[in-house]
Write an enzyme that holds these catalytic residues in place. Structure first.
Site, PDB file in Angstrom:
ATOM      1  CE1 TYR A 113      -3.307  -2.679  -0.023  1.00 43.93           C
ATOM      2  CE2 TYR A 113      -4.008  -2.004   2.151  1.00 43.93           C
ATOM      3  CZ  TYR A 113      -4.171  -2.798   1.039  1.00 43.93           C
ATOM      4  OH  TYR A 113      -5.200  -3.697   0.986  1.00 43.93           O
ATOM      5  CE  LYS A 157       0.630 -17.572  -2.106  1.00 48.12           C
ATOM      6  NZ  LYS A 157      -0.256 -18.740  -2.050  1.00 48.12           N
ATOM      7  CG  ASP A 185      -7.556  -3.934   3.615  1.00 45.84           C
ATOM      8  OD1 ASP A 185      -8.627  -3.879   4.245  1.00 45.84           O
ATOM      9  OD2 ASP A 185      -7.309  -3.216   2.631  1.00 45.84           O
ATOM     10  CG  ASP A 205      -2.894 -19.758  -0.175  1.00 37.82           C
ATOM     11  OD1 ASP A 205      -2.201 -19.708   0.854  1.00 37.82           O
ATOM     12  OD2 ASP A 205      -2.511 -20.329  -1.210  1.00 37.82           O
ATOM     13  CG  ASP A 253     -13.206  -5.973   5.513  1.00 36.20           C
ATOM     14  OD1 ASP A 253     -12.819  -5.326   6.509  1.00 36.20           O
ATOM     15  OD2 ASP A 253     -13.801  -5.450   4.547  1.00 36.20           O
TER      16      ASP A 253
END
Ligand code: NAD
Length: 354
Positions: A138, A189, A245, A221, A249
């Site tokens: 980001y 990851k 992020d 994942d 959620d």
């Protein structure tokens, strides 16, 4: 306790008004609380031509904590990117160096039916997601949309983490795990991305300083899958900005409504910005139907993490629990047999329960 109050946009003003009632109730009990209001987001752009004006920056820096509603609205979607409300949010996080985002996903037993998952999968759920907030793809440079020599456009973002950035978020996560069930799952990851290979190495090295905490590693994942398959296996989860992020959620929806979930963003000295996990909900703004409980629970987090006042944090959480037990529900968590109330009534009920 000096608190900068930034209602923001949409339902922000309605929900922050309820949280302010709770702070005022604590003040009338003798707590020394000072609240000062300022603009952020679209409201700041309208009033001062900037989504994070200098006046707000000055107040936020001079305060011990910031209470924020939410920012954003359809009317701002066509503004230049730098003037959009969400940019104000990114800037305040960056300016205050709020690198640690704490997002609990806690399911109140009274709301077990509000989740879309089977109640036996989620009942008793209590996860704390610790997301790094000021680094990663980001913020990494270079970034942008450029045109290649062949005329084709190319979008570029850069995933990067320095060792010190990983160490400081690691300490926050291990520290929280120590106060909970001493289980920490670090999400990466590492099989594909070198940035997160380093993340895994550093977390493993840090774990030697916290021998009581059981550290595990999980690929992002798989974590996405495990969160809906068997979410109760998690206690504290720590991860980078983009994975956090998305996963936070996902975790929030295990609990039924995003209207119930608070969040904290902390700096190195536990100064913090406290806000609900949801956005400005322009679809329901101005109707007095928004759920203010996430914002009220953010005040509880503020007392716990910035002001070290566990007793009053528990008191607020207890008051929220009590209104749920009384059967009071805003529209987003309503079910048959319960009493539907608006945003303001819900705030009043929490103050009475307090
Ligand atoms: P949102 O969280 O605002 O809304 C998603 C859905 O949840 C909507 O149907 C909304 O009505 C509902 N909802 C959200 N909070 C609620 C509450 N307290 N009570 C009852 N229902 C609630 O997300 P969105 O619709 O994707 O975004 C709307 C705006 O908010 C956009 O401009 C977005 O950029 C902004 N946003 C801001 C933040 C923030 O300020 N931290 C976070 C996310 C989105």
């Amino acid at each position: 306790m000096k608190i900068a109050v930034l209602p923001g946009d949409g339902i922000g003003t309605e929900i922050v008004a309820q949280a302010a009632k709770v702070l005022e109730a604590l003040r009338s009990d003798g707590m020394k609380i000072e609240m000062e209001y300022a603009h952020l987001g679209g409201a700041a752009y309208d009033a001062e031509g900037d989504p994070f004006p200098q006046s707000t920056e000055k107040l936020a820096k001079a305060s011990d904590a910031v209470l924020l509603g939410a920012v954003g609205g359809y009317q701002y979607d066509t503004l230049p990117r730098d003037m959009r409300p969400e940019r104000g949010l990114l800037r305040i996080r960056k300016e205050l160096n709020l690198f640690a985002n704490l997002r609990p996903a806690l399911l109140y037993p009274e709301l077990a039916n509000a989740s879309t998952l089977k109640s036996e999968v989620v009942s008793g759920l209590d996860i704390m997601i610790v997301r790094e907030l000021t680094g990663d793809v980001y913020f990494g440079q270079p970034r942008g949309i450029t045109t290649l020599p062949n005329g084709e456009r190319e979008g570029v973002n850069t995933m990067r983490y320095s060792e010190s950035e990983i160490i400081r978020i690691g300490h926050v996560a291990f520290g929280i795990a120590m106060k909970r069930n001493k289980k920490l799952c670090s999400v990466d990851k590492a099989n594909v991305l070198e940035t997160t290979e380093l993340w895994r190495m550093v977390m493993t090295e840090l774990s030697k300083e916290y021998p009581e905490v059981a550290l595990t590693h999980m690929l992002v994942d798989n974590t996405a899958m495990q969160l809906v398959r068997a979410p109760k296996q998690f206690d504290v989860v720590v991860t980078g900005n983009i994975f956090g992020d998305i996963l936070s959620d996902e975790a929030s929806m295990l609990t039924g409504s995003i209207g119930m979930l608070p969040s904290a963003s902390l700096d190195q000295n536990n100064k913090g910005l406290y806000e609900p996990s949801h956005g400005s909900a322009p679809d329901i703004a101005g109707k007095d139907i928004a759920n203010p409980l996430a914002t009220i629970l953010s005040v509880a987090m503020m007392l716990r993490y910035t002001f070290n006042d566990e007793a009053n944090a528990l008191r607020i959480e207890g008051a929220v629990r009590k209104v749920l037990q009384q059967g009071l529900r805003t529209a987003d968590i309503f079910e048959a047999g319960m009493q539907k109330v608006g945003c303001s009534k819900m705030g009043d009920a929490v103050v009475s329960a307090l």
